[in-house]
Design a protein around this motif. Sequence first.
Motif, PDB file in Angstrom:
ATOM      1  N   SER A   1       0.817  -1.221   0.000  1.00 42.82           N
ATOM      2  CA  SER A   1       0.000   0.000   0.000  1.00 42.82           C
ATOM      3  C   SER A   1       0.846   1.264   0.000  1.00 42.82           C
ATOM      4  CB  SER A   1      -0.924   0.013   1.227  1.00 42.82           C
ATOM      5  OG  SER A   1      -1.853  -1.047   1.171  1.00 42.82           O
ATOM      6  N   LEU A   2       2.180   1.112   0.058  1.00 43.22           N
ATOM      7  CA  LEU A   2       3.081   2.260   0.150  1.00 43.22           C
ATOM      8  C   LEU A   2       3.987   2.427  -1.064  1.00 43.22           C
ATOM      9  CD1 LEU A   2       4.367   1.871   3.832  1.00 43.22           C
ATOM     10  CD2 LEU A   2       2.464   3.275   3.022  1.00 43.22           C
ATOM     11  N   VAL A   3       4.088   1.408  -1.914  1.00 37.92           N
ATOM     12  CA  VAL A   3       5.135   1.430  -2.933  1.00 37.92           C
ATOM     13  C   VAL A   3       4.554   1.461  -4.341  1.00 37.92           C
ATOM     14  CG1 VAL A   3       6.774   0.250  -1.429  1.00 37.92           C
ATOM     15  CG2 VAL A   3       5.345  -1.091  -2.996  1.00 37.92           C
TER      16      VAL A   3
ATOM     17  N   GLY B   1      -9.732  -5.979  -1.101  1.00 36.55           N
ATOM     18  CA  GLY B   1      -9.030  -4.882  -1.761  1.00 36.55           C
ATOM     19  C   GLY B   1      -7.638  -5.328  -2.145  1.00 36.55           C
ATOM     20  N   VAL B   2      -6.627  -4.758  -1.485  1.00 42.05           N
ATOM     21  CA  VAL B   2      -5.246  -5.158  -1.749  1.00 42.05           C
ATOM     22  C   VAL B   2      -5.040  -6.632  -1.380  1.00 42.05           C
ATOM     23  CG1 VAL B   2      -2.831  -4.716  -1.137  1.00 42.05           C
ATOM     24  CG2 VAL B   2      -4.416  -2.817  -1.405  1.00 42.05           C
ATOM     25  N   HIS B   3      -5.754  -7.091  -0.369  1.00 34.31           N
ATOM     26  CA  HIS B   3      -5.731  -8.498   0.009  1.00 34.31           C
ATOM     27  C   HIS B   3      -7.127  -9.073  -0.202  1.00 34.31           C
ATOM     28  CE1 HIS B   3      -2.652  -6.405   2.430  1.00 34.31           C
ATOM     29  NE2 HIS B   3      -1.925  -7.484   2.198  1.00 34.31           N
ATOM     30  N   GLY B   4      -7.188 -10.366  -0.522  1.00 37.57           N
ATOM     31  CA  GLY B   4      -8.483 -11.002  -0.718  1.00 37.57           C
ATOM     32  C   GLY B   4      -9.299 -10.995   0.556  1.00 37.57           C
ATOM     33  N   HIS B   5      -8.723 -11.509   1.635  1.00 39.17           N
ATOM     34  CA  HIS B   5      -9.311 -11.353   2.961  1.00 39.17           C
ATOM     35  C   HIS B   5      -8.670 -10.100   3.546  1.00 39.17           C
ATOM     36  CE1 HIS B   5     -10.143 -15.951   2.992  1.00 39.17           C
ATOM     37  NE2 HIS B   5     -11.169 -15.276   2.505  1.00 39.17           N
TER      38      HIS B   5
ATOM     39  N   ALA C   1      -2.559   1.172  10.524  1.00 38.14           N
ATOM     40  CA  ALA C   1      -2.156   0.271   9.437  1.00 38.14           C
ATOM     41  C   ALA C   1      -3.377  -0.354   8.769  1.00 38.14           C
ATOM     42  CB  ALA C   1      -1.230  -0.818   9.979  1.00 38.14           C
ATOM     43  N   VAL C   2      -4.335  -0.821   9.567  1.00 33.38           N
ATOM     44  CA  VAL C   2      -5.529  -1.466   9.019  1.00 33.38           C
ATOM     45  C   VAL C   2      -6.306  -0.503   8.130  1.00 33.38           C
ATOM     46  CG1 VAL C   2      -7.783  -2.427   9.641  1.00 33.38           C
ATOM     47  CG2 VAL C   2      -5.733  -3.168  10.866  1.00 33.38           C
ATOM     48  N   ASP C   3      -6.515   0.725   8.606  1.00 30.95           N
ATOM     49  CA  ASP C   3      -7.342   1.662   7.846  1.00 30.95           C
ATOM     50  C   ASP C   3      -6.645   2.181   6.594  1.00 30.95           C
ATOM     51  OD1 ASP C   3      -9.469   1.397   9.554  1.00 30.95           O
ATOM     52  OD2 ASP C   3      -8.973   3.138  10.779  1.00 30.95           O
ATOM     53  N   LEU C   4      -5.321   2.333   6.641  1.00 33.76           N
ATOM     54  CA  LEU C   4      -4.636   2.761   5.419  1.00 33.76           C
ATOM     55  C   LEU C   4      -4.733   1.681   4.344  1.00 33.76           C
ATOM     56  CD1 LEU C   4      -2.924   4.945   3.997  1.00 33.76           C
ATOM     57  CD2 LEU C   4      -0.925   3.586   4.627  1.00 33.76           C
ATOM     58  N   ILE C   5      -4.519   0.430   4.733  1.00 37.44           N
ATOM     59  CA  ILE C   5      -4.620  -0.664   3.762  1.00 37.44           C
ATOM     60  C   ILE C   5      -6.044  -0.764   3.222  1.00 37.44           C
ATOM     61  CG2 ILE C   5      -4.450  -3.165   3.452  1.00 37.44           C
ATOM     62  CD1 ILE C   5      -2.240  -3.135   5.597  1.00 37.44           C
ATOM     63  N   ALA C   6      -7.034  -0.548   4.084  1.00 36.18           N
ATOM     64  CA  ALA C   6      -8.436  -0.705   3.686  1.00 36.18           C
ATOM     65  C   ALA C   6      -8.926   0.410   2.775  1.00 36.18           C
ATOM     66  CB  ALA C   6      -9.325  -0.771   4.925  1.00 36.18           C
ATOM     67  N   THR C   7      -8.334   1.594   2.878  1.00 37.68           N
ATOM     68  CA  THR C   7      -8.854   2.757   2.155  1.00 37.68           C
ATOM     69  C   THR C   7      -8.607   2.650   0.660  1.00 37.68           C
ATOM     70  OG1 THR C   7      -8.493   4.173   4.075  1.00 37.68           O
ATOM     71  CG2 THR C   7      -8.756   5.264   1.953  1.00 37.68           C
ATOM     72  N   ARG C   8      -9.669   2.783  -0.095  1.00 39.04           N
ATOM     73  CA  ARG C   8      -9.616   2.754  -1.555  1.00 39.04           C
ATOM     74  C   ARG C   8     -10.207   4.060  -2.086  1.00 39.04           C
ATOM     75  NH1 ARG C   8      -6.963  -0.665  -0.543  1.00 39.04           N
ATOM     76  NH2 ARG C   8      -5.702   0.476  -2.025  1.00 39.04           N
TER      77      ARG C   8
END
Length: 459
Positions: A81-83, A377-381, A204-211
């Motif tokens: 989610s950062l690169v 999103g970035v991950h399936g689960h 970390a959870v919310d940044l990964i989740a945000t689309r």
Amino acid sequence: MPTIRLATAALLAFAAAPLAAQQLTVTAERPLGTLREQAALQQRWLDARLRDALPPLLRRHKVDAWVIPMREYNEDPVFSSLVAPTTFAARRRTIYVFIDKGAKGVERIALGGTSQGGVFKAVRSQRAVPSGGQSTGRQAELWGDSQWEVLAQVLAEHDPKRIAINTSRTWAFADGLSSGELEGMRKFLGEKWTRRFVPAEGLAVDLIATRSPEEAATFQRLVEVTWSVIDEMFSGKVVTPGVTRTSDLVWFFRQRVNDLGLGTWFQPSVNVQRKGWTPERLGEDPVIERGDHLWCDVGITALRLNTDIQHVGYVLREGETAPPPGLLQALRNSNRAQDILMEEIRPGRTGNEILASTRRRLAADGLDGTIYSHPIGVHGHGAGPLIGLWDYQEGVPGRGDHAVIPNMWFSIELQVTTPVPEWDGQPVRSAQEEDMVVGPDGATRWGWKRQVEYHLVRP
């Protein structure tokens, strides 16, 4: 486990800009465009995520800095989610640092890595390599240690009071700091800085989740492609009653997706329910026959995004033009469960709250259902609140206590069991999974659409 909530207003700015043109050259062979076009899209999404979504998250979780160290092939879950889309692994040791400078914004620093297309300020150690350009093992070790020295300089320059690190006993997504990296930081930073460390679970959870809404537009296309492969798989083109086995459909899906230049994040599943037959009698790889109720669980991966879809099909008998009415009712019942769950998902509510209210409404409607939905999103689960697990229908401790946020996606995964009169009252499990989007205003919609009619195999 305390409830973690995120105010809906915090991420609204992430959706303020209108959707940009997709600029994908779509063909039958390349339904999501070329790799180069996809990379350009992903780079734009990355820039928007770090520019617009990250600052309110840092402030919401009350941290002044976020430090994310990692080594090649032992990357933190937040890494992707950062690169940039052209980066596949960390560079030796890379330390991503975010410093909240208030009105001046968030400074983004990559220690030991690249700028990732201009979204980070790249800083490297100045420790020299001996003349001749060759490094000994001891000097290579010092090169790694020197990264901590540079980190100490960055922290001293900005003096953050609360420094987020990725450690968690609840979330894999927020537990990326390895024991070796933590040991190195403690040794070289000393107590002055390490006593300011705080877990960054929700951050970390919310940044990964945000689309972003632009990602949602591409996600819709990815869902459409998933549907199209299911349509082909559950058709007379692929299924020959009395010949085709469920494993043949599994490998058809894998091969078709591969031929389209796409991937999948799990091995597909296909199974059968049949009048008068138990699962044990059918076995693990039955031959498909006329009158069979089909089910699949499939997903596609592209542009670092994933789909996860479960659909049902029916193999028509001689003279039939539609499934029996009892099977149609079974599908309507699981559709009703989808409607209820979609109505209950709102930003600010935890997964466990959504699960409890949905189950109450299912019971009031007389539906024998199970809810086991998850972010995607970035991950399936994906990162974010779980809404039940198949064996946790009273709530999921920890991972169900997180709250829904705007601009995240879910796989609405559930089942409703219905007795079918035409099958002598035999219960049929209508299991469905469909991807959906929580918009910037909290409104929910399907990623594309949801299944309301059977895929029909017309032999």
